[in-house]
Design a protein around this motif. Structure first.
Motif, PDB file in Angstrom:
ATOM      1  N   THR A  54       0.963  -1.276  -0.118  1.00 56.62           N
ATOM      2  CA  THR A  54       0.009   0.102  -0.172  1.00 56.62           C
ATOM      3  C   THR A  54       0.837   1.330  -0.257  1.00 56.62           C
ATOM      4  OG1 THR A  54      -0.030   0.231   2.462  1.00 56.62           O
ATOM      5  CG2 THR A  54      -1.798  -1.267   1.331  1.00 56.62           C
ATOM      6  N   ASP A  55       0.123   2.213  -0.207  1.00 52.72           N
ATOM      7  CA  ASP A  55       1.133   3.592  -0.285  1.00 52.72           C
ATOM      8  C   ASP A  55       1.447   3.987   1.127  1.00 52.72           C
ATOM      9  OD1 ASP A  55       0.479   3.889  -2.829  1.00 52.72           O
ATOM     10  OD2 ASP A  55      -0.641   5.629  -2.854  1.00 52.72           O
ATOM     11  N   LEU A  56       0.722   3.636   2.077  1.00 55.11           N
ATOM     12  CA  LEU A  56       1.217   3.794   3.493  1.00 55.11           C
ATOM     13  C   LEU A  56       2.145   3.063   3.645  1.00 55.11           C
ATOM     14  CD1 LEU A  56       0.548   5.044   6.147  1.00 55.11           C
ATOM     15  CD2 LEU A  56      -1.276   3.346   6.729  1.00 55.11           C
ATOM     16  N   ALA A  57       2.150   1.766   3.526  1.00 56.14           N
ATOM     17  CA  ALA A  57       3.318   0.857   3.837  1.00 56.14           C
ATOM     18  C   ALA A  57       4.811   1.256   3.075  1.00 56.14           C
ATOM     19  CB  ALA A  57       3.217  -0.572   3.340  1.00 56.14           C
ATOM     20  N   MET A  58       4.580   1.730   1.915  1.00 50.37           N
ATOM     21  CA  MET A  58       5.753   2.208   1.366  1.00 50.37           C
ATOM     22  C   MET A  58       6.267   3.573   1.844  1.00 50.37           C
ATOM     23  SD  MET A  58       5.400   1.361  -2.596  1.00 50.37           S
ATOM     24  CE  MET A  58       3.780   1.457  -3.094  1.00 50.37           C
ATOM     25  N   LEU A  59       5.465   4.481   2.433  1.00 50.56           N
ATOM     26  CA  LEU A  59       5.947   5.794   3.116  1.00 50.56           C
ATOM     27  C   LEU A  59       6.440   5.157   4.572  1.00 50.56           C
ATOM     28  CD1 LEU A  59       3.006   8.105   2.634  1.00 50.56           C
ATOM     29  CD2 LEU A  59       5.449   8.315   1.598  1.00 50.56           C
ATOM     30  N   ASN A  60       6.219   3.914   5.041  1.00 49.96           N
ATOM     31  CA  ASN A  60       6.697   3.611   6.221  1.00 49.96           C
ATOM     32  C   ASN A  60       8.132   3.188   5.919  1.00 49.96           C
ATOM     33  OD1 ASN A  60       4.850   3.773   8.064  1.00 49.96           O
ATOM     34  ND2 ASN A  60       3.672   1.929   7.605  1.00 49.96           N
ATOM     35  N   GLU A  61       8.251   2.410   4.885  1.00 47.75           N
ATOM     36  CA  GLU A  61       9.683   2.100   4.496  1.00 47.75           C
ATOM     37  C   GLU A  61      10.739   3.375   4.004  1.00 47.75           C
ATOM     38  OE1 GLU A  61      11.033  -0.537   4.457  1.00 47.75           O
ATOM     39  OE2 GLU A  61       9.345  -1.527   5.240  1.00 47.75           O
ATOM     40  N   CYS A  62       9.900   4.327   3.450  1.00 47.07           N
ATOM     41  CA  CYS A  62      10.863   5.502   3.102  1.00 47.07           C
ATOM     42  C   CYS A  62      11.323   6.232   4.607  1.00 47.07           C
ATOM     43  CB  CYS A  62       9.983   6.625   2.346  1.00 47.07           C
ATOM     44  SG  CYS A  62       9.830   5.819   0.709  1.00 47.07           S
ATOM     45  N   GLU A  63      10.388   6.329   5.325  1.00 53.62           N
ATOM     46  CA  GLU A  63      10.655   6.869   6.719  1.00 53.62           C
ATOM     47  C   GLU A  63      12.005   5.992   7.466  1.00 53.62           C
ATOM     48  OE1 GLU A  63       9.194   8.361  11.032  1.00 53.62           O
ATOM     49  OE2 GLU A  63       7.469   7.281   9.626  1.00 53.62           O
ATOM     50  N   ARG A  64      11.670   4.687   7.387  1.00 51.65           N
ATOM     51  CA  ARG A  64      12.659   3.850   8.072  1.00 51.65           C
ATOM     52  C   ARG A  64      14.264   4.100   7.279  1.00 51.65           C
ATOM     53  NH1 ARG A  64      11.116  -2.120   9.482  1.00 51.65           N
ATOM     54  NH2 ARG A  64      10.587  -2.171   6.948  1.00 51.65           N
ATOM     55  N   GLY A  65      13.883   4.199   6.080  1.00 52.94           N
ATOM     56  CA  GLY A  65      15.251   4.392   5.102  1.00 52.94           C
ATOM     57  C   GLY A  65      15.924   5.798   5.554  1.00 52.94           C
ATOM     58  N   GLU A  66      15.193   6.517   5.727  1.00 52.01           N
ATOM     59  CA  GLU A  66      15.745   8.161   6.151  1.00 52.01           C
ATOM     60  C   GLU A  66      16.051   8.136   7.649  1.00 52.01           C
ATOM     61  OE1 GLU A  66      15.990  11.064   3.920  1.00 52.01           O
ATOM     62  OE2 GLU A  66      16.426   9.318   3.408  1.00 52.01           O
ATOM     63  N   ASP A  67      15.687   7.358   8.580  1.00 57.05           N
ATOM     64  CA  ASP A  67      16.299   6.955  10.007  1.00 57.05           C
ATOM     65  C   ASP A  67      17.496   6.359   9.844  1.00 57.05           C
ATOM     66  OD1 ASP A  67      13.984   7.960  11.273  1.00 57.05           O
ATOM     67  OD2 ASP A  67      12.875   5.927  11.539  1.00 57.05           O
ATOM     68  N   GLN A  79       9.138  15.318   6.221  1.00 54.23           N
ATOM     69  CA  GLN A  79       8.063  15.571   4.964  1.00 54.23           C
ATOM     70  C   GLN A  79       7.183  14.191   4.817  1.00 54.23           C
ATOM     71  OE1 GLN A  79      10.246  17.323   1.782  1.00 54.23           O
ATOM     72  NE2 GLN A  79      10.237  19.263   2.725  1.00 54.23           N
ATOM     73  N   VAL A  80       8.393  12.974   4.767  1.00 52.82           N
ATOM     74  CA  VAL A  80       7.737  11.850   4.608  1.00 52.82           C
ATOM     75  C   VAL A  80       6.783  11.319   5.739  1.00 52.82           C
ATOM     76  CG1 VAL A  80       8.271   9.182   4.431  1.00 52.82           C
ATOM     77  CG2 VAL A  80       9.634  11.094   2.888  1.00 52.82           C
ATOM     78  N   LYS A  81       7.181  11.627   6.932  1.00 54.75           N
ATOM     79  CA  LYS A  81       6.594  11.291   8.240  1.00 54.75           C
ATOM     80  C   LYS A  81       5.185  12.204   8.146  1.00 54.75           C
ATOM     81  CE  LYS A  81       6.665  10.920  13.002  1.00 54.75           C
ATOM     82  NZ  LYS A  81       5.423  11.706  13.668  1.00 54.75           N
ATOM     83  N   ALA A  82       5.169  13.377   7.921  1.00 57.62           N
ATOM     84  CA  ALA A  82       3.905  14.040   7.603  1.00 57.62           C
ATOM     85  C   ALA A  82       2.817  13.674   6.753  1.00 57.62           C
ATOM     86  CB  ALA A  82       4.434  15.616   7.515  1.00 57.62           C
ATOM     87  N   MET A  83       3.503  13.178   5.458  1.00 55.02           N
ATOM     88  CA  MET A  83       2.593  12.579   4.441  1.00 55.02           C
ATOM     89  C   MET A  83       1.958  11.268   4.797  1.00 55.02           C
ATOM     90  SD  MET A  83       3.190  12.636   0.473  1.00 55.02           S
ATOM     91  CE  MET A  83       3.120  14.402   0.300  1.00 55.02           C
ATOM     92  N   ARG A  84       2.807  10.505   5.759  1.00 60.14           N
ATOM     93  CA  ARG A  84       2.429   9.140   5.900  1.00 60.14           C
ATOM     94  C   ARG A  84       1.367   9.402   7.190  1.00 60.14           C
ATOM     95  NH1 ARG A  84       5.516   6.592  10.495  1.00 60.14           N
ATOM     96  NH2 ARG A  84       4.399   8.211  11.604  1.00 60.14           N
ATOM     97  N   ASP A  85       1.486  10.274   7.994  1.00 58.00           N
ATOM     98  CA  ASP A  85       0.566  10.624   9.211  1.00 58.00           C
ATOM     99  C   ASP A  85      -0.773  11.096   8.664  1.00 58.00           C
ATOM    100  OD1 ASP A  85       2.560   9.738  10.992  1.00 58.00           O
ATOM    101  OD2 ASP A  85       2.805  11.847  11.528  1.00 58.00           O
ATOM    102  N   ALA A  86      -0.644  11.985   7.564  1.00 51.46           N
ATOM    103  CA  ALA A  86      -1.900  12.550   6.909  1.00 51.46           C
ATOM    104  C   ALA A  86      -2.697  11.430   6.101  1.00 51.46           C
ATOM    105  CB  ALA A  86      -1.456  13.614   5.927  1.00 51.46           C
TER     106      ALA A  86
END
Length: 317
Positions: free
Chosen positions: A257-270, A305-312
């Motif tokens: 899902t888009d949400l799952a991929m944003l989670n991956e993006c946030e983890r990568g940036e961490d 930005q990724v986190k804010a978009m994921r939360d939204a």
């Protein structure tokens, strides 16, 4: 005109040359000192700063923040952000400084009062933002990126993680830069892979932009490596990315899902942020440190930005 000892003791305001624009927190200590330092600083910086400085200072104490607080001039920070706010990547067209100013003040006062990371302090800062954000119309996710930017600017100027003594030698500098080149390549790969499979066009655009920023950052670091006489490590490949942050990007993203991929993006940036923080603990040459600090700020903004978009997206799902 040179300043004599008496003039120096006045701590002149850098904008008006009036006396009394003293750094925050001088002579204060421990819990009570931390609260007093935060509140005193907030008087200068505004109502949000006063409340947040007092409460966060009381929680964290004035010990770690004291050394930084003694060096920070809130008037100068205010002037910097007033000039720069509309040039930041998170700036939303049409908004004024009245929206962003309280968020910057909150970040400054949180950092000068709290001996920990922004993420540790974030719950306290969010509480204060929601209870008193002056004239700002920003939500906390919108304000958070500005507060973090102000917090990071204080760290970049006065952070205590720097090692005293001479610069590290070229070999170690090259190794440090190559590690960051690899991290940037990993980020470019991960963002592009997620963007290819994501459904929402606005998210796809954001991720592709971050991928390009990672590519540019890697090229900038690689230039520094070559100028130091080093070779670029051939890391940051697909295989490397699977082991350094982008652990779930395995060619099966079409089922995500888009949400799952944003989670991956946030983890990568961490993971990327951790590598930048590690690099900044080294006593790098000044010109290279400036590049690394600037890129670390960009990585933090990407993360936020990724986190804010994921939360939204999460709130609507």
């Amino acid at each position: 005109m040179s300043l004599d000892r008496k003039d120096k003791d006045l701590n002149l305001d850098p904008i008006t040359d009036e006396p009394g624009a003293h750094p925050v927190g001088t002579g204060l200590g421990a819990v009570a000192g931390g609260a007093a330092a935060g509140a005193a600083a907030g008087v200068i910086a505004g109502p949000v700063g006063a409340v947040a400085g007092a409460i966060v200072g009381a929680v964290a104490g004035g010990l770690g923040g004291k050394a930084i607080a003694e060096s920070v001039n809130p008037t100068a920070e205010e002037a910097y952000w007033r000039e720069s706010y509309n040039k930041e990547s998170y700036y939303e067209q049409g908004r004024t400084y009245d929206d962003y100013g309280p968020a910057y003040r909150l970040g400054v006062q949180g950092r000068t009062s709290y001996d920990g990371s922004f993420d540790d302090a974030q719950p306290h800062l969010e509480t204060q933002w929601n209870s008193n954000k002056d004239r700002s119309t920003l939500s906390w996710p919108q304000a958070q990126v500005a507060s973090r930017a102000a917090w990071n600017r204080i760290d970049d100027q006065f952070g205590s993680g720097r090692v005293s003594g001479g610069d590290i030698d070229n070999v170690d500098v090259i190794d440090t830069l190559n590690d960051l080149v690899e991290s940037c390549r990993d980020g470019e790969y991960g963002f592009r892979e997620c963007a290819e499979h994501i459904k929402a066009q606005d998210i796809k655009t954001l991720l592709l932009r971050h991928a390009e920023e990672c590519r540019t950052a890697a090229a900038e670091l690689a230039t520094q490596v070559r100028q130091l006489g080093g070779d670029i490590d051939e890391g940051g490949t697909t295989a490397g990315a699977l082991h350094r942050g982008w652990v779930s990007v395995r060619g099966t993203l079409s089922g995500y899902t888009d949400l799952a991929m944003l989670n991956e993006c946030e983890r990568g940036e961490d993971a990327a942020l951790a590598r930048y923080r590690k690099a900044l603990k080294e006593n790098l040459p000044a010109n290279i440190r400036a590049i690394v600090e600037r890129q670390a700020q960009g990585t933090q903004r990407n993360h936020d930005q990724v986190k804010a978009m994921r939360d939204a997206l999460k709130s609507t799902s």
